[in-house]
Write a protein that holds these residues in place. Structure first.
Motif, PDB file in Angstrom:
ATOM      1  N   ASN A  87      -1.865  25.838   3.594  1.00  0.00           N
ATOM      2  CA  ASN A  87      -2.051  24.566   2.899  1.00  0.00           C
ATOM      3  C   ASN A  87      -2.172  23.476   3.952  1.00  0.00           C
ATOM      4  O   ASN A  87      -1.317  23.367   4.842  1.00  0.00           O
ATOM      5  CB  ASN A  87      -0.870  24.288   1.979  1.00  0.00           C
ATOM      6  N   ALA A  88      -3.227  22.675   3.876  1.00  0.00           N
ATOM      7  CA  ALA A  88      -3.517  21.739   4.967  1.00  0.00           C
ATOM      8  C   ALA A  88      -4.071  20.424   4.435  1.00  0.00           C
ATOM      9  O   ALA A  88      -4.748  20.387   3.401  1.00  0.00           O
ATOM     10  CB  ALA A  88      -4.511  22.362   5.940  1.00  0.00           C
ATOM     11  N   THR A 139      -6.156  11.476  -5.319  1.00  0.00           N
ATOM     12  CA  THR A 139      -5.929  12.557  -4.368  1.00  0.00           C
ATOM     13  C   THR A 139      -6.503  13.884  -4.868  1.00  0.00           C
ATOM     14  O   THR A 139      -6.866  14.751  -4.058  1.00  0.00           O
ATOM     15  CB  THR A 139      -4.429  12.702  -4.053  1.00  0.00           C
ATOM     16  N   GLU A 140      -6.625  14.041  -6.188  1.00  0.00           N
ATOM     17  CA  GLU A 140      -7.200  15.282  -6.704  1.00  0.00           C
ATOM     18  C   GLU A 140      -8.683  15.419  -6.345  1.00  0.00           C
ATOM     19  O   GLU A 140      -9.235  16.525  -6.365  1.00  0.00           O
ATOM     20  CB  GLU A 140      -7.018  15.398  -8.223  1.00  0.00           C
ATOM     21  N   ASP A 141      -9.330  14.301  -5.990  1.00  0.00           N
ATOM     22  CA  ASP A 141     -10.749  14.350  -5.633  1.00  0.00           C
ATOM     23  C   ASP A 141     -10.978  14.825  -4.203  1.00  0.00           C
ATOM     24  O   ASP A 141     -12.141  14.894  -3.764  1.00  0.00           O
ATOM     25  CB  ASP A 141     -11.382  12.967  -5.825  1.00  0.00           C
ATOM     26  N   ARG A 142      -9.906  15.133  -3.486  1.00  0.00           N
ATOM     27  CA  ARG A 142     -10.069  15.699  -2.138  1.00  0.00           C
ATOM     28  C   ARG A 142      -9.591  17.155  -2.083  1.00  0.00           C
ATOM     29  O   ARG A 142      -9.422  17.706  -1.006  1.00  0.00           O
ATOM     30  CB  ARG A 142      -9.334  14.845  -1.103  1.00  0.00           C
ATOM     31  N   HIS A 143      -9.399  17.765  -3.254  1.00  0.00           N
ATOM     32  CA  HIS A 143      -8.935  19.157  -3.313  1.00  0.00           C
ATOM     33  C   HIS A 143     -10.032  20.097  -2.837  1.00  0.00           C
ATOM     34  O   HIS A 143     -11.110  20.194  -3.432  1.00  0.00           O
ATOM     35  CB  HIS A 143      -8.514  19.510  -4.741  1.00  0.00           C
ATOM     36  N   ASN A 144      -9.779  20.772  -1.720  1.00  0.00           N
ATOM     37  CA  ASN A 144     -10.715  21.724  -1.108  1.00  0.00           C
ATOM     38  C   ASN A 144     -12.074  21.109  -0.796  1.00  0.00           C
ATOM     39  O   ASN A 144     -13.101  21.800  -0.773  1.00  0.00           O
ATOM     40  CB  ASN A 144     -10.891  22.962  -2.002  1.00  0.00           C
ATOM     41  N   GLN A 145     -12.073  19.813  -0.534  1.00  0.00           N
ATOM     42  CA  GLN A 145     -13.308  19.126  -0.144  1.00  0.00           C
ATOM     43  C   GLN A 145     -12.950  17.827   0.571  1.00  0.00           C
ATOM     44  O   GLN A 145     -11.801  17.397   0.564  1.00  0.00           O
ATOM     45  CB  GLN A 145     -14.171  18.824  -1.369  1.00  0.00           C
ATOM     46  N   ILE A 167       0.851  -1.185   0.000  1.00  0.00           N
ATOM     47  CA  ILE A 167       0.000   0.000   0.000  1.00  0.00           C
ATOM     48  C   ILE A 167       0.889   1.239   0.000  1.00  0.00           C
ATOM     49  O   ILE A 167       1.941   1.276   0.630  1.00  0.00           O
ATOM     50  CB  ILE A 167      -0.998   0.020   1.169  1.00  0.00           C
ATOM     51  N   ARG A 168       0.422   2.245  -0.740  1.00  0.00           N
ATOM     52  CA  ARG A 168       1.182   3.471  -0.958  1.00  0.00           C
ATOM     53  C   ARG A 168       0.301   4.678  -0.668  1.00  0.00           C
ATOM     54  O   ARG A 168      -0.909   4.546  -0.455  1.00  0.00           O
ATOM     55  CB  ARG A 168       1.681   3.520  -2.408  1.00  0.00           C
ATOM     56  N   ARG A 169       0.909   5.858  -0.676  1.00  0.00           N
ATOM     57  CA  ARG A 169       0.127   7.077  -0.495  1.00  0.00           C
ATOM     58  C   ARG A 169      -0.984   7.124  -1.541  1.00  0.00           C
ATOM     59  O   ARG A 169      -0.752   6.879  -2.729  1.00  0.00           O
ATOM     60  CB  ARG A 169       1.029   8.306  -0.629  1.00  0.00           C
ATOM     61  N   GLY A 170      -2.190   7.405  -1.101  1.00  0.00           N
ATOM     62  CA  GLY A 170      -3.371   7.362  -1.955  1.00  0.00           C
ATOM     63  C   GLY A 170      -4.194   6.114  -1.727  1.00  0.00           C
ATOM     64  O   GLY A 170      -5.361   6.062  -2.123  1.00  0.00           O
ATOM     65  N   PHE A 220      -6.523  21.100   1.462  1.00  0.00           N
ATOM     66  CA  PHE A 220      -7.108  22.431   1.358  1.00  0.00           C
ATOM     67  C   PHE A 220      -6.053  23.498   1.103  1.00  0.00           C
ATOM     68  O   PHE A 220      -4.956  23.450   1.649  1.00  0.00           O
ATOM     69  CB  PHE A 220      -7.868  22.767   2.645  1.00  0.00           C
ATOM     70  N   GLU A 221      -6.429  24.469   0.285  1.00  0.00           N
ATOM     71  CA  GLU A 221      -5.621  25.662   0.064  1.00  0.00           C
ATOM     72  C   GLU A 221      -5.953  26.695   1.137  1.00  0.00           C
ATOM     73  O   GLU A 221      -7.043  26.666   1.721  1.00  0.00           O
ATOM     74  CB  GLU A 221      -5.925  26.249  -1.313  1.00  0.00           C
ATOM     75  N   PRO A 222      -5.043  27.637   1.392  1.00  0.00           N
ATOM     76  CA  PRO A 222      -5.336  28.679   2.379  1.00  0.00           C
ATOM     77  C   PRO A 222      -6.635  29.417   2.054  1.00  0.00           C
ATOM     78  O   PRO A 222      -6.874  29.801   0.910  1.00  0.00           O
ATOM     79  CB  PRO A 222      -4.124  29.612   2.266  1.00  0.00           C
ATOM     80  N   GLY A 223      -7.485  29.560   3.066  1.00  0.00           N
ATOM     81  CA  GLY A 223      -8.745  30.263   2.895  1.00  0.00           C
ATOM     82  C   GLY A 223      -9.912  29.390   2.484  1.00  0.00           C
ATOM     83  O   GLY A 223     -11.068  29.831   2.546  1.00  0.00           O
ATOM     84  N   ALA A 224      -9.638  28.159   2.071  1.00  0.00           N
ATOM     85  CA  ALA A 224     -10.729  27.262   1.668  1.00  0.00           C
ATOM     86  C   ALA A 224     -11.585  26.900   2.877  1.00  0.00           C
ATOM     87  O   ALA A 224     -11.079  26.727   3.988  1.00  0.00           O
ATOM     88  CB  ALA A 224     -10.163  26.004   1.019  1.00  0.00           C
TER      89      ALA A 224
END
Length: 237
Positions: A225-226, A138-144, A86-89, A171-175
């Motif tokens: 960034n979090a 991992t792109e499906d968790r961008h800011n959500q 198992i790997r990241r993701g 999350f990006e800053p401010g999201a």
């Protein structure tokens, strides 16, 4: 609403040379009667394993065991014949049930592996042991929030024997993101993997934990960034 804050620096810590582990809840040599579990969430270990090292074969029973790699490759073997990396993701689930013996080691001979080892009390005892894993975009968790664990094979994520839902978010800053607790009587344990966030007015930083219950949901705001893991679990079981 009730809350509890577990700052990163308050966690138990064990260093064995090949293993560096931080324990949010009582585990092994770390025994804190005020930090035994959060509802059905029993173990949240933040582990770093040296290259080529790992945990030898050992047994478990009647526990839902979840592994989430953060960096590197983790090699799994068990007595059902399962062998996997198992790997990241990826998210791995093992229902120990009536009993299973497994080993986990760093697949790399040159790089550390970092992963979360999480135990959840099951809602059914004596089930047939099972193993499953899934790779998530991992792109499906961008800011959500991206759901990665659920109680049903018909729902999104890998399923476990408990009315629990796990989600990951980057999350990006401010999201800002709203989270609605999935089931009445559940609470959510927020674990900050990286960065800084604010949850209902509470500032949280890297590896802080924050539990909320007796509420229908909350708002999360990223202050940098979090990366965040949410664990939505029954408080009474």
């Amino acid at each position: 609403m009730k809350t509890i804050l577990h700052p990163a620096g308050s966690r138990g810590h064990a260093s064995h040379g090949w293993l560096n582990s931080y324990h949010t809840f009582s585990f092994a040599g770390y025994n804190n009667p005020e930090r035994v579990h959060f509802g059905a969430l029993r173990v949240l270990n933040d582990d770093t394993v040296a290259a080529g090292m790992g945990f030898g074969a050992h047994p478990h029973d009647n526990m839902e065991i979840i592994s989430i790699p953060l960096a590197g490759d983790l090699e799994h073997k068990d007595n059902t014949g399962t062998q996997a990396i198992i790997r990241r993701g990826d998210v791995q689930v093992m229902s120990a049930g009536t009993g299973i013996t497994h080993s986990e080691k760093n697949h790399s001979q040159t790089q550390e592996v970092k992963f979360l080892q999480i135990w959840v009390f099951p809602n059914k005892r004596g089930v047939k042991p099972r193993y499953d894993q899934q790779t998530f975009r991992t792109e499906d968790r961008h800011n959500q929030f991206q759901q990665v664990i659920s109680p049903s094979p018909d729902d999104a994520g890998v399923w476990i024997h408990q009315d629990a839902w796990f989600s990951l978010g980057d999350f990006e800053p401010g999201a800002r993101a709203e989270y609605a607790i999935k089931k009445p009587g559940n609470g959510v344990y927020v674990f900050v993997l990286e960065g800084d966030v604010t949850v209902n007015g509470q500032a949280l930083h890297r590896r802080d934990g924050f539990g909320l219950w007796e509420t229908e949901g909350f708002t999360l705001t990223a202050d940098s960034n979090a990366q965040v893991l949410l664990m939505d679990v029954p408080m009474n079981f």
